[in-house]
Design a protein around this motif. Sequence first.
Motif, short mmCIF file in Angstrom:
data_model
loop_
_atom_site.label_atom_id
_atom_site.label_comp_id
_atom_site.label_asym_id
_atom_site.label_seq_id
_atom_site.Cartn_x
_atom_site.Cartn_y
_atom_site.Cartn_z
N SER A 191 6.91 7.67 -7.50
CA SER A 191 7.95 8.69 -7.67
C SER A 191 9.28 8.03 -8.02
O SER A 191 10.10 8.61 -8.71
N HIS A 192 9.46 6.79 -7.59
CA HIS A 192 10.65 6.06 -7.99
C HIS A 192 10.67 5.87 -9.50
O HIS A 192 11.71 5.87 -10.14
N PHE A 252 1.21 4.15 -2.66
CA PHE A 252 1.97 3.93 -3.88
C PHE A 252 2.81 5.12 -4.29
O PHE A 252 3.48 5.08 -5.31
N GLU A 253 2.74 6.20 -3.52
CA GLU A 253 3.48 7.41 -3.89
C GLU A 253 4.96 7.14 -4.12
O GLU A 253 5.55 7.60 -5.10
N ASP A 254 5.55 6.37 -3.18
CA ASP A 254 6.99 6.13 -3.29
C ASP A 254 7.34 5.33 -4.52
O ASP A 254 8.30 5.61 -5.21
N LEU A 255 6.52 4.30 -4.76
CA LEU A 255 6.75 3.48 -5.94
C LEU A 255 6.63 4.33 -7.19
O LEU A 255 7.45 4.24 -8.11
#
Lengths: 421, 223
Positions: A305-306, A300-303
């Motif tokens: 940081s988005h 979920f990091e990308d979600l």
Amino acid sequence: MKLLNHTSKYLAILLVPLISIWAFIFYYAMLDEIYDSLDDGLENQKILLLERLPTNPEILEHNDLDLWSHAITPISKKQYEQFEDRNSDTLMYMLNERDFEPVRVYETTLAYNDNYYKVKFITSMVEEDDLIQDLVVYLIVLYASLMIAIVILNNLMLKKIWKPFHSLMRQLPDFRIEKNHHIKTIDTNIEEFKLLNTSITTLIDQSRARYLEQQHFIENASHELQTPLAIIINKLELFLENTKLPADDIKTMASVLDNLGRLTRLNKSLLLLSKIENRQFVDEETIDFNSLTANIIGDFEDLASHKHIVLHLEEHSNLNFQMNKDLAVVLMTNLVKNAIIHGQRNNTVTIKIHEKSISISNFGVAEALNANLIFSRFKKISNDKKSTGLGLAIAKAISEKYGIGLEYRYSEEHIFKLTFF
Amino acid sequence: MKLLIIEDEPEMLENMSQTLEREHYIVETASDYKTALQKIAVYDYDCILLDITLPDGNGLELLKALKLSGKDDGVIIVSAKDSLDDRLEGLNLGADDYLPKPFHMAELHARVKAVLRRRHFEGNQYIHIGNVSVQPENRRVTVDNHEIVLNRKEYDILMYLITNKTRLVTKSALAEHVWGDHIDQSDSFDFIYSQIKNLRKKLEHATINIEAVYGVGYKLETD
């Protein structure tokens, strides 16, 4: 109040007038019998006296009632003919009691050698006040022993008789239709309890069958939707691939595909939910929640940081728990996803792992959400179009399946806490 | 490459064979258990796409029959049931993969290619596209023989796009493939952009481009 005591109470109340009336009747019947027997005894004395008279004519001289318990006084023929035998009560001074006591008097006549006499016989009689006193004492004893007998009988016998009923009553509060509970009935030959047993068994069987039918209906419906959905999605993708479309049309197609994607996810979530409820996840293993959570955070990091959200993991302890692996992933994923989606931009989502609990907290709207509704199906807190409204319902279903506590509370942050027992 | 699609739903069968034929595979089809059994017995396939629920039998039985006859055709189970038991049983019986319906065409291609690669080259093979070559076995990527270091997601994105080269890959298909099924409910798939951006930067000197298609998805183009 227990039925047992209830009947006893009414019986106790009812017995008071019943016994009183009975005492009243019994007293008069008894008295009547006593009079009858006394009068017979007095008449017998007269016969005895007549028999003895020829040999003992001096009897006719007896006129002292105190001495002989009979008194003879001469009367005229006319008086003799007019006289009628009579029995009556009177009082006489009794030396032993030093008081006037009731006596029974029998007045009659006799003729002897053309002389006529009036004869008065007396006999000591029962003392009515004593009789009544005795009667009352005995009746109280009777009442008390009756009540004791009834209570003992109720407690011993009725308890035994009501056993099938009580056994049912013990089981029914714990009955949950979603769990495969069986109500055990105790065999009985009492008609009413037989009826109760069969009624409850049928009721439960039918309800359970309906429940399962409904459960499987959702599952089957979701299954059946998969193939048409697959055909539509694939056809559109092929179409998009094969045809040169202007930008606007591609966007329209993409939006159609997006919505089909939503439909697919909704359908999958429904399927998952009914599968959890239909207990189709049997395999269990020991899940290391620390590494599981770390993996999920990675996904979920990308979600996050988005959305400019920082995922913060605090591991205070190791947490292992025996459960189905896929469901453990879904449980943690849904909670983390929920925290990110509803989390505040430029803020943190904190996941704390303790020895027996995991809490996931995010900043968001500055007020507590309705804790009763939050885990219900299709209760969307946000108006986020892409959320299925099933994520937390699924998390709840999973936690319930394994007896894991799942609670929501608000204190500055929205906190979801899993408690492992 | 010869594929067999066993699927009883005619339209599903048509979609799958259409998209796979475009990749120049030889595609054969069977829409019931009996036909499938005959074809499996007579011919060898590189990959079989197997639907479990057939009108006249269970697809898992076909898998058993295949494995009993000692054949090692690649098998991907395609099922609307998405049941854990079926998945486990299928994989235990020797299936290579399990693809639950509904799926994206891009995903189908990725799965088929992965199976074919594993079967035929046992992973010891380079994929060349433009001046980029990929070694799937150890996830190495080189541009003009210079190794570039990609993180897991960047590599997965690149492989997925290479597998589906010249095909439009929607953001949701990409997100589900790379970030997993569970990423789904997110409010938009825009978050994948940052990884794409990083990937593009790393592929600066490559002759392949990741092109955004109208905000819908991405497409890999070679110069």
